[in-house]
Design a protein around this motif. Structure first.
Motif, short mmCIF file in Angstrom:
data_model
loop_
_atom_site.label_atom_id
_atom_site.label_comp_id
_atom_site.label_asym_id
_atom_site.label_seq_id
_atom_site.Cartn_x
_atom_site.Cartn_y
_atom_site.Cartn_z
N TYR A 32 0.85 -1.19 0.00
CA TYR A 32 0.00 0.00 0.00
C TYR A 32 0.88 1.23 0.00
O TYR A 32 1.84 1.32 0.78
CB TYR A 32 -0.90 -0.03 1.24
N TYR A 36 1.50 12.16 -0.71
CA TYR A 36 1.08 13.31 0.07
C TYR A 36 1.67 14.58 -0.51
O TYR A 36 2.77 14.58 -1.07
CB TYR A 36 1.55 13.19 1.53
N GLY B 100 -5.23 5.26 4.72
CA GLY B 100 -4.85 6.64 4.42
C GLY B 100 -5.02 7.56 5.61
O GLY B 100 -6.11 7.68 6.16
N TYR B 101 -3.95 8.17 6.02
CA TYR B 101 -3.99 9.07 7.16
C TYR B 101 -4.45 10.46 6.74
O TYR B 101 -4.17 10.93 5.65
CB TYR B 101 -2.58 9.28 7.73
N THR B 102 -5.07 11.15 7.68
CA THR B 102 -5.28 12.58 7.58
C THR B 102 -4.41 13.23 8.65
O THR B 102 -4.52 12.90 9.83
CB THR B 102 -6.75 12.95 7.81
N PHE B 103 -3.55 14.12 8.22
CA PHE B 103 -2.63 14.77 9.14
C PHE B 103 -3.18 16.09 9.64
O PHE B 103 -3.91 16.79 8.93
CB PHE B 103 -1.29 15.05 8.44
N GLY B 104 -2.77 16.43 10.86
CA GLY B 104 -3.00 17.77 11.36
C GLY B 104 -1.90 18.70 10.85
O GLY B 104 -1.00 18.26 10.12
#
Lengths: 110, 112
Positions: A32, A36, B100-104
């Motif tokens: 995976y 970003y 999938g991460y969401t970042f601050g």
């Protein structure tokens, strides 16, 4: 540990042109991957992801290509805009964490 | 909807001091991860928590610790601060482990 590297640390493109950002990964077992975008003073922003059972995935103006044979990942941005200027990271899933590369700084020239 | 919120946004500490950073995940997200980002480098994994349990720890000294609360918010603690701890500390949340991460936006820590 894992190693995620980017071929070019900086990339400059003309507004309206297409951009290609490359990334190499070392662990053939990684299944995976995420791209970003990080703008100055902000946290990384999720762009697009891809699983290892896919070769290509498209989003809005972005396409990610995965070549498992050579362990290479690329992010294509169509019709690059000034707002696309940022640092782009690929992240590789490894166990309970993601491994990030150093990043590629994309500058869009108006 | 609120994204991942971190506090404080900026912090200046002296060597040897202790610091606590806070993170509130996106509502419904049960997984919280912490990353350290040194200037000019990609984020490096520190901790991952899911359902209040530590699921992973990166290659950081024991001076770094974290916890996750019943409401899924999290704190990162760093003791005996060193100059090299100066960095952007990022919190990320996800509704699933290793998705999938969401970042601050991070906490910028400066140690002087």
């Amino acid at each position: 540990g894992e190693s995620v590297g980017l071929h070019l640390p900086t990339l400059s493109v003309q507004e309206g042109d297409n951009s290609i950002i490359n990334c190499a990964y070392s662990n053939s077992a990684s299944d995976y991957f995420i791209w970003y975008k990080q703008e100055s003073g902000k946290g990384p922003q999720f762009i697009i992801d891809i699983r290892s059972n896919m070769d290509k995935r498209q989003g809005q103006r972005v396409t990610v290509l995965l070549n498992k044979t050579v362990k290479h990942l690329s992010l294509q941005i169509a019709a690059t805009q000034p707002g696309d200027s940022a640092v782009y990271f690929c992240a590789e899933n490894g166990g309970n964490q993601f491994y990030f590369g150093t990043g590629t700084s994309l500058t869009v020239i108006p | 909807d609120a994204g991942v919120t971190q506090s404080p946004t900026h912090l200046i500490k002296t060597r040897g001091q202790q610091v606590t950073l806070r993170c509130s995940p996106i509502s419904g997200h049960k997984s919280v991860s912490w990353y350290q980002q040194v200037l000019g480098q990609g984020p490096q994994f520190i901790f991952q928590y899911y359902e209040k349990e530590e699921r992973g720890r990166g290659n950081f000294p024991d001076r770094f610790s974290a916890r996750q609360f019943p409401n899924y918010s999290s704190e990162l603690n760093v003791n005996a601060l060193l100059l090299g701890d100066s960095a952007l500390y990022l919190c990320a949340s996800s509704d699933r482990v290793n998705y999938g991460y969401t970042f601050g936006s991070g906490t910028r820590l400066t140690v002087v």
